[in-house]
Design a protein around this motif. Structure first.
Motif, short mmCIF file in Angstrom:
data_model
loop_
_atom_site.label_atom_id
_atom_site.label_comp_id
_atom_site.label_asym_id
_atom_site.label_seq_id
_atom_site.Cartn_x
_atom_site.Cartn_y
_atom_site.Cartn_z
N PRO A 38 -5.55 -39.62 -29.82
CA PRO A 38 -6.85 -40.06 -30.36
C PRO A 38 -6.76 -41.26 -31.29
O PRO A 38 -7.13 -41.18 -32.46
N SER A 39 -6.29 -42.39 -30.78
CA SER A 39 -6.23 -43.60 -31.58
C SER A 39 -7.58 -44.31 -31.54
O SER A 39 -8.47 -43.95 -30.77
N GLU A 40 -7.71 -45.36 -32.32
CA GLU A 40 -8.97 -46.11 -32.35
C GLU A 40 -9.23 -46.80 -31.01
O GLU A 40 -10.38 -47.00 -30.63
N GLN A 41 -8.17 -47.18 -30.32
CA GLN A 41 -8.35 -47.88 -29.04
C GLN A 41 -8.40 -46.95 -27.84
O GLN A 41 -8.55 -47.40 -26.70
N ALA A 42 -8.26 -45.65 -28.07
CA ALA A 42 -8.28 -44.69 -26.97
C ALA A 42 -9.64 -44.68 -26.28
O ALA A 42 -10.68 -44.72 -26.94
N GLN A 43 -9.63 -44.60 -24.95
CA GLN A 43 -10.86 -44.51 -24.18
C GLN A 43 -11.23 -43.04 -23.99
O GLN A 43 -10.38 -42.22 -23.63
N VAL A 44 -12.46 -42.72 -24.22
CA VAL A 44 -12.92 -41.33 -24.16
C VAL A 44 -13.03 -40.88 -22.71
O VAL A 44 -13.71 -41.53 -21.90
N LEU A 45 -12.38 -39.78 -22.41
CA LEU A 45 -12.49 -39.20 -21.07
C LEU A 45 -13.88 -38.61 -20.88
O LEU A 45 -14.39 -37.91 -21.76
N GLN A 46 -14.46 -38.84 -19.72
CA GLN A 46 -15.75 -38.26 -19.39
C GLN A 46 -15.62 -37.48 -18.09
O GLN A 46 -14.70 -37.73 -17.30
N THR A 53 -1.84 -46.70 -21.45
CA THR A 53 -3.28 -46.54 -21.65
C THR A 53 -3.51 -45.27 -22.44
O THR A 53 -3.02 -44.19 -22.08
N GLN A 54 -4.25 -45.39 -23.54
CA GLN A 54 -4.50 -44.23 -24.40
C GLN A 54 -5.89 -43.68 -24.14
O GLN A 54 -6.87 -44.43 -24.05
N ILE A 55 -5.96 -42.36 -24.00
CA ILE A 55 -7.22 -41.69 -23.74
C ILE A 55 -7.40 -40.57 -24.77
O ILE A 55 -6.44 -40.12 -25.40
N CYS A 56 -8.63 -40.14 -24.95
CA CYS A 56 -8.90 -39.03 -25.87
C CYS A 56 -10.02 -38.18 -25.30
O CYS A 56 -10.75 -38.60 -24.39
N LEU A 57 -10.17 -37.00 -25.84
CA LEU A 57 -11.20 -36.08 -25.39
C LEU A 57 -12.53 -36.38 -26.07
O LEU A 57 -12.55 -36.89 -27.20
N PRO A 58 -13.65 -36.05 -25.43
CA PRO A 58 -14.94 -36.16 -26.11
C PRO A 58 -14.93 -35.29 -27.36
O PRO A 58 -14.24 -34.27 -27.43
N GLU A 59 -15.69 -35.69 -28.34
CA GLU A 59 -15.66 -35.02 -29.64
C GLU A 59 -15.96 -33.53 -29.55
O GLU A 59 -15.34 -32.72 -30.24
N HIS A 60 -16.91 -33.16 -28.67
CA HIS A 60 -17.29 -31.75 -28.61
C HIS A 60 -16.15 -30.89 -28.04
O HIS A 60 -16.08 -29.70 -28.32
N LEU A 61 -15.25 -31.49 -27.26
CA LEU A 61 -14.08 -30.76 -26.79
C LEU A 61 -12.96 -30.78 -27.83
O LEU A 61 -12.31 -29.77 -28.08
N ALA A 62 -12.75 -31.95 -28.43
CA ALA A 62 -11.69 -32.08 -29.42
C ALA A 62 -11.92 -31.16 -30.62
O ALA A 62 -10.96 -30.75 -31.28
N CYS A 108 -5.35 -28.74 -20.85
CA CYS A 108 -6.31 -28.13 -19.92
C CYS A 108 -7.64 -28.88 -19.92
O CYS A 108 -8.22 -29.13 -18.85
N TYR A 109 -8.15 -29.25 -21.09
CA TYR A 109 -9.40 -30.00 -21.15
C TYR A 109 -9.25 -31.36 -20.47
O TYR A 109 -10.13 -31.78 -19.72
N ALA A 110 -8.14 -32.04 -20.74
CA ALA A 110 -7.94 -33.36 -20.13
C ALA A 110 -7.80 -33.26 -18.62
O ALA A 110 -8.36 -34.08 -17.87
N LEU A 111 -7.05 -32.26 -18.14
CA LEU A 111 -6.90 -32.09 -16.69
C LEU A 111 -8.24 -31.77 -16.04
O LEU A 111 -8.54 -32.28 -14.95
#
Length: 222
Positions: A84-92, A137-146, A169-172
């Motif tokens: 979850p870095s500042e440049q991470a793209q949020v997974l949808q 490439t850095q990715i992160c989870l949506p806030e409601h999942l994180a 599991c959430y990311a997969l």
């Protein structure tokens, strides 16, 4: 006196995790980069994750810059670092093939989900020591999942922090299009903290087993 070990999970028989292992064929392979301090941690979740997913490798270390196996994998896969870095793209939740976080030059490569397993401080150190990981490439989870962590058995630096198993599991589920629509419905209803409204398709069974693992570990405190 030597402790009796389970022949399958290699844990002491009174702490065996075999009852919480399930067989899941994950579409996106997973690579866990594990800090050495986590290897024998009884409350760690990577052992359960690795034994449950059909495609999950674990490399142990701190500086992975010259890690031969990792660098070989990165020539064949588009590595996606869940961090979850500042440049991470949020997974949808994917609709069709809207994988806009994959660069054009790597679009032909299969995805590889990469997880850093360690405390926040250790994970950051692993990242800083390894330029090859920083380049991913850095990715992160949506806030409601994180913020929906159910990790009850271990103190963490951040409120509601996810275990490595939950985050994976959430990311997969997002990457493989397995996430149930009720997540978006729950957001509209303002009920984003109810884990019953989050369903991760065929990865949900592992999350359910993780909940049982939590209660099993808590039983040792009594």
């Amino acid at each position: 006196m030597a402790r009796n070990l389970c022949l399958h999970c290699q844990r002491p028989t009174n702490a065996c995790i075999c009852d919480f292992i399930c067989d899941i064929d994950n579409t996106t392979p997973v690579l866990v980069l594990q800090h050495p301090n986590e290897v024998k941690h009884s409350k760690g979740t990577v052992a359960l994750l690795q034994r449950s997913l059909s495609a999950c490798q674990v490399f142990v270390g701190e500086n992975f810059s010259e890690h031969t196996e990792l660098n070989e994998l990165l020539t064949h896969y588009q590595g996606l670092l869940l961090y979850p870095s500042e440049q991470a793209q949020v997974l949808q939740r994917l609709q069709g093939r809207s994988e806009n976080f994959i660069s054009d030059c790597a679009a032909h490569k299969p995805k590889l989900l990469i997880i850093l397993d360690g405390t926040w401080r250790k994970a950051y150190r692993m990242l800083m020591l390894s330029p090859n990981i920083q380049a991913l490439t850095q990715i992160c989870l949506p806030e409601h999942l994180a913020n929906n962590g159910q990790y009850l058995i271990r103190k963490v630096a951040k409120k509601n922090a996810l275990s490595s198993l939950e985050a994976t599991c959430y990311a997969l589920a997002l990457l493989d299009g397995e996430l149930h629509d009720s997540i978006e419905e729950s957001m509209h209803e303002g009920d984003v903290k109810n884990p019953d409204k989050i369903h991760c398709g065929h990865y949900q069974v592992l999350l359910d087993k993780f909940a049982q693992f939590n209660h099993f570990q808590l039983s040792f405190r009594k």
